[in-house]
Write a protein that holds these residues in place. Structure first.
Motif, PDB file in Angstrom:
ATOM      1  N   MET A 116       0.833  -1.111  -0.052  1.00  0.00           N
ATOM      2  CA  MET A 116      -0.004   0.069   0.162  1.00  0.00           C
ATOM      3  C   MET A 116       1.039   1.191   0.007  1.00  0.00           C
ATOM      4  O   MET A 116       1.993   1.171   1.005  1.00  0.00           O
ATOM      5  CB  MET A 116      -0.946   0.067   1.205  1.00  0.00           C
ATOM      6  N   ASP A 117       0.507   2.266  -0.693  1.00  0.00           N
ATOM      7  CA  ASP A 117       1.305   3.378  -0.893  1.00  0.00           C
ATOM      8  C   ASP A 117       0.858   4.490   0.218  1.00  0.00           C
ATOM      9  O   ASP A 117      -0.250   5.005   0.072  1.00  0.00           O
ATOM     10  CB  ASP A 117       1.215   4.051  -2.322  1.00  0.00           C
ATOM     11  N   LEU A 118       1.791   4.598   1.041  1.00  0.00           N
ATOM     12  CA  LEU A 118       1.234   5.679   2.103  1.00  0.00           C
ATOM     13  C   LEU A 118       1.944   6.893   2.111  1.00  0.00           C
ATOM     14  O   LEU A 118       2.005   7.764   3.179  1.00  0.00           O
ATOM     15  CB  LEU A 118       1.403   4.953   3.624  1.00  0.00           C
ATOM     16  N   SER A 119       2.467   7.288   1.092  1.00  0.00           N
ATOM     17  CA  SER A 119       3.276   8.522   0.818  1.00  0.00           C
ATOM     18  C   SER A 119       2.500   9.547   0.898  1.00  0.00           C
ATOM     19  O   SER A 119       2.943  10.891   1.178  1.00  0.00           O
ATOM     20  CB  SER A 119       4.190   8.371  -0.449  1.00  0.00           C
ATOM     21  N   ASN A 120       1.172   9.516   0.693  1.00  0.00           N
ATOM     22  CA  ASN A 120       0.270  11.000   0.555  1.00  0.00           C
ATOM     23  C   ASN A 120      -0.410  10.941   1.769  1.00  0.00           C
ATOM     24  O   ASN A 120      -1.279  11.800   2.184  1.00  0.00           O
ATOM     25  CB  ASN A 120      -0.934  10.969  -0.499  1.00  0.00           C
ATOM     26  N   LEU A 121      -0.125  10.068   2.970  1.00  0.00           N
ATOM     27  CA  LEU A 121      -1.115   9.968   4.065  1.00  0.00           C
ATOM     28  C   LEU A 121      -0.703  11.342   4.999  1.00  0.00           C
ATOM     29  O   LEU A 121       0.769  11.329   5.284  1.00  0.00           O
ATOM     30  CB  LEU A 121      -0.796   8.770   5.071  1.00  0.00           C
ATOM     31  N   GLU A 122      -1.431  12.013   5.353  1.00  0.00           N
ATOM     32  CA  GLU A 122      -1.216  13.281   6.227  1.00  0.00           C
ATOM     33  C   GLU A 122      -1.624  13.160   7.683  1.00  0.00           C
ATOM     34  O   GLU A 122      -0.798  13.856   8.558  1.00  0.00           O
ATOM     35  CB  GLU A 122      -1.925  14.297   5.586  1.00  0.00           C
ATOM     36  N   THR A 123      -2.642  11.969   8.152  1.00  0.00           N
ATOM     37  CA  THR A 123      -3.089  12.416   9.516  1.00  0.00           C
ATOM     38  C   THR A 123      -3.607  11.081   9.852  1.00  0.00           C
ATOM     39  O   THR A 123      -4.320  10.244   9.156  1.00  0.00           O
ATOM     40  CB  THR A 123      -4.341  13.303   9.733  1.00  0.00           C
ATOM     41  N   VAL A 124      -3.195  10.545  11.026  1.00  0.00           N
ATOM     42  CA  VAL A 124      -3.713   9.140  11.623  1.00  0.00           C
ATOM     43  C   VAL A 124      -4.187   9.582  13.057  1.00  0.00           C
ATOM     44  O   VAL A 124      -3.543  10.455  13.771  1.00  0.00           O
ATOM     45  CB  VAL A 124      -2.651   8.273  11.857  1.00  0.00           C
ATOM     46  N   HIS A 125      -5.508   9.052  13.293  1.00  0.00           N
ATOM     47  CA  HIS A 125      -5.999   9.402  14.642  1.00  0.00           C
ATOM     48  C   HIS A 125      -6.223   8.127  15.505  1.00  0.00           C
ATOM     49  O   HIS A 125      -6.663   7.077  14.968  1.00  0.00           O
ATOM     50  CB  HIS A 125      -7.386  10.012  14.396  1.00  0.00           C
TER      51      HIS A 125
END
Length: 118
Positions: free
Chosen positions: A1-10
């Protein structure tokens, strides 16, 4: 899975700092950490582990939202068996020990048991 654009994790509770599950998530995300803000909802009954604090240093920002529903005896009643003195100790230790990429906020949960205290 490409997570390079992930900005926020709650990461929500109960109390997410009581287990090491969040550390497993952070380890998986640490390669992308400089772009990610991690939000925690914590009732400040547990000091973060040394491993969690080490992992947090790899992320853009760690936002710790303290769920404080009352002060003193009211906190202890609403968060039983939590101790208000210990919660204050944890907040002060976090303030003093965590690196600068941390932000603290207070988020009270309002309900019938504490509405008169707000």
């Amino acid at each position: 899975m490409d997570l390079s654009n992930l900005e926020t994790v709650h990461i929500f509770g109960g109390e997410p700092l009581m287990t090491h599950t969040h550390e497993i998530i952070l380890e998986e995300l640490s390669a992308y950490g400089k772009n990610i803000t991690i939000w925690y909802d914590t009732n400040i009954t547990t000091m973060p582990s040394a491993r969690a604090m080490e992992l947090w240093d790899k992320f853009h920002l760690i936002r710790l939202k303290f769920s404080i529903d009352g002060l003193g005896k009211a906190y202890e009643y609403l968060r039983w068996p939590a101790s208000w003195d210990y919660a204050q100790e944890i907040m002060l230790r976090m303030r003093d020990e965590l690196p600068p990429n941390h932000m603290f906020t207070i988020r009270p949960a309002m309900g019938f048991l504490n509405f008169h205290l707000i």
